[in-house]
Design a protein around this motif. Structure first.
Motif: not given
Length: 346
Positions: A161, A169, A198, A200
């Protein structure tokens, strides 16, 4: 009235409210006592009987390849002391026998999180990071690492992240940073310092987290007029951030962690910062790490009806920060906030 040690142990476990793991340890000690096969009745146990039993446990653990036989024998000693003390209180024996001295054991902390002193050292060591080959950014690589340490500590995010390691990702981009106080998803209260979005890596779950003053200050220090909204916020200067992080640990003088069972030294990795985040959140506000880190929990009520956002908001805004993290918020960029000493390349 004579009674066997096994029956007293069963009565002790029924009378106490112990966890399942603790009860399993006591049953293991009772199984060792029965395997020893020489245990007298509980009111006839003497110091010599206990010494012989602990010696047998020590030798048996060493023969079975145990790496810390002394710890195994001392654990049995603690369990027997608790059971015999309770039996004496219940008048199952007239006199409490003296226990032999503990066996020598290897004390291994087994710490899998970084202390605040370690975090301070890592933060200040970022000023000593060398310029990577081909580095063309206006800011030094240490600027990005300092902000990354702050984000890791406050949110416990995955490595992918912050630093994109694989194609799947989704790193934090500049469009994921909201400087306005209103929540981007329209839920919850306003935050004066803005919000951070963000996702996970493992569960793809989305998070809208408030930024505290420390996070806001470090993200603002990375912002410039040249960045675009789809540009990643962080750059570690290497395609292998874990190797860079271990180099940072060497510069900071942070010793490797040790395995609690084998005593083997292992290098720190960025995932350990997630464990560090969980440790300090639970210490500051119990059960807050479940929501902060996005762990799955059992129970329909907890998952669907219990509103955990206020707990996460309060925990993030009030989490005590390491001293080094607050240096930039007080205008001490490149120098220690307590003694004002300058650091290399600051």
């Amino acid at each position: 009235m004579s009674i066997s040690f096994e029956k007293v142990a069963v009565k002790y476990l029924n009378a106490k409210t112990l966890s399942l793991g603790t009860c399993k340890e006591y049953r293991g000690t009772v199984a060792k006592w029965l395997a020893w096969g020489q245990g007298p009745k509980v009111d006839q146990i003497s110091r010599s009987d206990l010494r012989e039993f602990f010696d047998w446990v020590y030798e048996k653990a060493a023969e079975d390849g145990g790496s810390n036989a002394g710890r195994t024998a001392n654990k049995a000693r603690e369990n027997l002391r608790a059971i015999l003390s309770w039996a004496w209180e219940q008048d199952y024996l007239d006199k409490l026998p003296r226990l032999p001295k503990p066996k020598p054991q290897r004390d291994v902390a087994g710490r899998h999180y970084l202390t605040k002193a370690d975090l301070n050292a890592l933060y200040f060591a970022t000023y000593a990071l060398k310029r990577p080959r081909g580095w063309k950014r206006s800011l030094s690589v240490g600027h990005y690492w300092r902000a990354a340490l702050v984000v890791f500590f406050n949110y416990g995010v995955d490595t992918g992240t912050v630093f994109k390691l694989a194609s799947f990702h989704e790193p934090i981009l500049w469009r994921h940073v909201c400087w306005r106080p209103g929540p981007p998803n329209g839920q919850g209260r306003d935050c004066r310092y803005g919000w951070l979005y963000y996702r996970r890596v493992k569960t793809k779950k989305q998070f809208y987290r408030p930024m505290n003053r420390v996070v806001l200050t470090h993200l603002k220090s990375l912002r410039s007029d040249e960045v675009t909204m789809d540009q990643p916020v962080f750059c570690c200067g290497s395609s292998r951030p874990n190797e860079q992080f271990q180099r940072l640990c060497r510069l900071a003088g942070v010793k490797p962690k040790q395995d609690v069972e084998t005593g083997e030294e292992k290098l720190w990795v960025l995932k350990d910062l997630r464990k560090t985040c969980a440790t300090y959140y639970d210490e500051h506000m119990p059960e807050s790490s479940i929501e902060i880190l996005g762990h799955s929990v059992g129970g329909v009520t907890y998952r669907h009806y219990a509103h955990r956002d206020p707990l996460a908001f309060k925990a993030i805004m009030s989490l005590p920060q390491p001293t080094a993290f607050t240096a930039l918020t007080h205008g001490f960029d490149g120098e220690c906030p307590c003694c004002r000493r300058r650091f290399p390349q600051a």
